[in-house]
Design a protein around this motif. Structure first.
Motif, PDB file in Angstrom:
ATOM      1  N   ALA A   1     -15.502  -5.829   1.007  1.00  0.00           N
ATOM      2  CA  ALA A   1     -15.500  -6.774  -0.108  1.00  0.00           C
ATOM      3  C   ALA A   1     -14.915  -6.137  -1.363  1.00  0.00           C
ATOM      4  N   SER A   2     -15.318  -4.894  -1.671  1.00  0.00           N
ATOM      5  CA  SER A   2     -14.800  -4.225  -2.864  1.00  0.00           C
ATOM      6  C   SER A   2     -13.337  -3.831  -2.705  1.00  0.00           C
ATOM      7  N   GLU A   3     -12.885  -3.695  -1.450  1.00  0.00           N
ATOM      8  CA  GLU A   3     -11.466  -3.426  -1.212  1.00  0.00           C
ATOM      9  C   GLU A   3     -10.672  -4.727  -1.069  1.00  0.00           C
ATOM     10  N   ARG A   4     -11.347  -5.834  -1.339  1.00  0.00           N
ATOM     11  CA  ARG A   4     -10.717  -7.150  -1.397  1.00  0.00           C
ATOM     12  C   ARG A   4     -10.190  -7.632  -0.046  1.00  0.00           C
TER      13      ARG A   4
ATOM     14  N   GLY B   1      -1.449   3.968   3.705  1.00  0.00           N
ATOM     15  CA  GLY B   1      -2.575   3.077   3.878  1.00  0.00           C
ATOM     16  C   GLY B   1      -2.844   2.122   2.747  1.00  0.00           C
ATOM     17  N   CYS B   2      -3.672   1.141   3.095  1.00  0.00           N
ATOM     18  CA  CYS B   2      -4.023   0.075   2.160  1.00  0.00           C
ATOM     19  C   CYS B   2      -5.426  -0.438   2.504  1.00  0.00           C
ATOM     20  N   GLY B   3      -6.384   0.519   2.735  1.00  0.00           N
ATOM     21  CA  GLY B   3      -7.737   0.142   3.114  1.00  0.00           C
ATOM     22  C   GLY B   3      -7.751  -0.367   4.553  1.00  0.00           C
TER      23      GLY B   3
ATOM     24  N   VAL C   1     -15.192  12.383  10.653  1.00  0.00           N
ATOM     25  CA  VAL C   1     -16.063  12.388   9.474  1.00  0.00           C
ATOM     26  C   VAL C   1     -15.414  11.646   8.302  1.00  0.00           C
ATOM     27  N   GLU C   2     -14.114  11.333   8.426  1.00  0.00           N
ATOM     28  CA  GLU C   2     -13.397  10.475   7.489  1.00  0.00           C
ATOM     29  C   GLU C   2     -12.486   9.595   8.341  1.00  0.00           C
ATOM     30  N   ALA C   3     -12.415   8.282   8.026  1.00  0.00           N
ATOM     31  CA  ALA C   3     -11.543   7.395   8.796  1.00  0.00           C
ATOM     32  C   ALA C   3     -11.170   6.191   7.966  1.00  0.00           C
ATOM     33  N   LEU C   4      -9.983   5.681   8.241  1.00  0.00           N
ATOM     34  CA  LEU C   4      -9.415   4.551   7.519  1.00  0.00           C
ATOM     35  C   LEU C   4      -8.794   3.586   8.513  1.00  0.00           C
ATOM     36  N   CYS C   5      -9.024   2.278   8.302  1.00  0.00           N
ATOM     37  CA  CYS C   5      -8.377   1.259   9.104  1.00  0.00           C
ATOM     38  C   CYS C   5      -6.974   0.998   8.552  1.00  0.00           C
ATOM     39  N   LEU C   6      -6.018   0.797   9.431  1.00  0.00           N
ATOM     40  CA  LEU C   6      -4.648   0.470   9.045  1.00  0.00           C
ATOM     41  C   LEU C   6      -4.384  -1.005   9.359  1.00  0.00           C
TER      42      LEU C   6
ATOM     43  N   GLY D   1       0.819  -1.202   0.000  1.00  0.00           N
ATOM     44  CA  GLY D   1       0.000   0.000   0.000  1.00  0.00           C
ATOM     45  C   GLY D   1       0.852   1.251   0.000  1.00  0.00           C
ATOM     46  N   ALA D   2       0.180   2.378   0.023  1.00  0.00           N
ATOM     47  CA  ALA D   2       0.851   3.662  -0.166  1.00  0.00           C
ATOM     48  C   ALA D   2       1.701   4.056   1.037  1.00  0.00           C
ATOM     49  N   HIS D   3       2.893   4.554   0.736  1.00  0.00           N
ATOM     50  CA  HIS D   3       3.750   5.223   1.712  1.00  0.00           C
ATOM     51  C   HIS D   3       4.431   6.351   0.954  1.00  0.00           C
ATOM     52  N   ILE D   4       3.931   7.563   1.169  1.00  0.00           N
ATOM     53  CA  ILE D   4       4.423   8.730   0.429  1.00  0.00           C
ATOM     54  C   ILE D   4       4.790   9.808   1.431  1.00  0.00           C
ATOM     55  N   LEU D   5       5.992  10.317   1.325  1.00  0.00           N
ATOM     56  CA  LEU D   5       6.524  11.318   2.234  1.00  0.00           C
ATOM     57  C   LEU D   5       6.843  12.579   1.446  1.00  0.00           C
TER      58      LEU D   5
END
Length: 478
Positions: free
Chosen positions: A288-291, A272-274, A344-349, A118-122
């Motif tokens: 499911a759509s994020e596999r 992140g990666c979903g 109001v926006e959140a992502l699981c790591l 997944g993404a790691h951008i600095l």
């Protein structure tokens, strides 16, 4: 339409205060017990204990409008691939100690070889590409958002054009992978007939920009190549390997990696990666759509998440799991946790045994492996306003009689024998017991309990022994 960035309101005025905090506790039996402690102006640590589930939650609330407070993505060993048994991975306490960060949590998923998934951008520089169909968290000085990020890349040398399949990862059959100095090594993921093109770079690999390079040498019949500072290595196989083999020393190269979905001018850091938890204030789970499968989404596990409020505050949240005092959370339950914190926006790591949360010199949660797991990357909080170690000496005191299945209170005392207010102390316990942020220690089984405290920039530790036949730590799980 430009993506919506949640921005900060008026910044809280930073002061020169020492570390202190305010402890609050809910009185209703059906509500979680809550402690909040100020780490520095702009960063608060919160512990919640819900004994009905049961569930223990650790959370950091950040105000990026406070001068000096910032959130940074951090690669555990500074390189994607390590040459020793760590494979480039490290534990959170090491990252906090080496960087001087005041707090942090684990971040993205990682593969068996140690490379981030997944993404790691600095600061717009790409270390790892986003995973297809999965969401990311992007942030900057004024806030953040969850986004769907897509990328494409290519290498052009005259009439030769080689599409890229990845950045800083091992190369498998029929792929072309570009490795920067962040990788440390260019690796074959299996094929022996791999081609490495070593290039001198004109600058870092920034997204949405042309990067110039010059071929230094072409290496064949060698699976791995070490990458020096200021170099790129194109590693290719199959038809793309034949294209790479045709390149010659001194040849000029143009590298281009583009992305869509993230406004890098506003949010130059990405991780992140979903899986998405909250979208526009509503539960937005679509594992499911994020596999992801049901075992990941519908079962309770330790979890780590990042979220942002409508005013731009960022939350870093860890839920303990797979333990008697904390069962963990499903994705739906984790979304509820983030909503309760007004995200109001959140992502699981990454979660499971990787879930870790630390303040200063202590890991405040209890990793489900029974110890810190070495992981690939972290989200670290850097900040000013933290006084240097005071030089004071402290001692953790506990009752002499300990028994499994009971609770007791530990107290931190200074050199004069006075009890240090719990509002100033960040407690941690590993092994046969766990501790809340009032200093109440629950003894789970016979064996050793390693109790630690972080106060006024000083780490204090003691080992307490609970009589009886000790049990081994739980076996590691994903």
């Amino acid at each position: 339409m430009r993506p919506r960035i949640l921005t900060l309101g008026a910044a809280v005025c930073a002061t020169g205060l020492a570390v202190f905090g305010l402890v609050t506790q809910a009185s209703a039996q059906d509500r979680p017990e809550v402690w909040e402690k100020l780490v520095v102006p702009g960063l608060t640590y919160r512990q919640e204990i819900d004994r009905t589930v049961p569930r223990v939650t650790h959370a950091f609330r950040m105000n990026l409008g406070v001068p000096g407070v910032k959130l940074v993505p951090h690669l555990a060993q500074g390189k994607v691939y390590g040459t020793d048994e760590t494979k480039g991975r490290g534990v959170l306490s090491q990252a906090l100690r080496e960087t001087g960060a005041i707090a942090g949590v684990n971040a993205g998923f990682f593969g068996p070889s140690g490379d981030p998934l997944g993404a790691h951008i600095l600061n717009k520089e790409i270390i790892s590409v986003p995973w297809p169909d999965r969401t990311v968290f992007a942030w900057g000085p004024k806030g953040g958002r969850v986004a769907q990020m897509r990328w494409s890349g290519r290498i052009v040398a005259g009439s030769v054009r080689i599409p890229l399949d990845g950045i800083n990862q091992s190369c498998v059959a029929n792929e072309a992978i570009l490795n920067s100095a962040w990788a440390g090594q260019a690796l074959s993921g299996g094929p022996a007939d791999i081609v490495h093109v070593v290039m001198d770079a004109s600058g870092p690999l920034l997204l949405n920009q042309n990067v110039k390079a010059k071929v230094k040498m072409v290496v064949t019949n060698q699976k791995d190549v070490t990458i020096g500072d200021g170099q790129f290595v194109l590693t290719a196989h199959g038809a793309k390997g034949n294209q790479a083999k045709a390149l010659r020393p001194g040849q000029d190269i143009t590298i281009r990696v583009d992305q869509s979905g993230v406004d890098l001018a506003q949010t130059p850091h990405v991780m992140g990666c979903g899986n998405r938890l909250i979208e526009k204030g509503q539960v937005g789970i679509r594992y499911a759509s994020e596999r992801f499968n049901d075992a990941f989404g519908a079962a309770r596990h330790p979890r780590t998440a990042v979220g942002v409020t409508a005013t731009g505050e960022i939350w870093l949240v860890v839920v303990d799991g797979r333990q008697p005092m904390s069962a963990g959370a499903t994705l739906a339950e984790m979304a509820t946790v983030m909503q309760r914190l007004n995200c109001v926006e959140a992502l699981c790591l990454d979660g499971g045994g990787s879930s870790m949360a630390g303040v200063g010199g202590v890991v405040v949660n209890r990793p489900s492996d029974g110890r810190e797991r070495a992981v690939t990357n972290f989200l670290l909080v850097m900040g000013s306003g933290l006084n240097p170690p005071s030089g004071d000496r402290f001692e953790i005191q506990a009752p002499g009689q300990l028994a499994a299945g009971t609770t007791t209170r530990v107290v931190l005392r200074d050199e004069s024998g006075a009890a240090v207010p719990d509002a100033e102390v960040f407690w941690s316990a590993m092994g046969a017991g766990w501790i809340d942020q009032s200093g109440q220690l629950t003894l789970l089984t016979p064996g050793d309990v390693r109790v630690a405290a972080w106060v006024r920039g000083v780490r204090v530790e003691t080992i307490l022994t609970v009589p009886g036949e000790a049990t081994d730590p739980p076996a590691g799980r994903q």
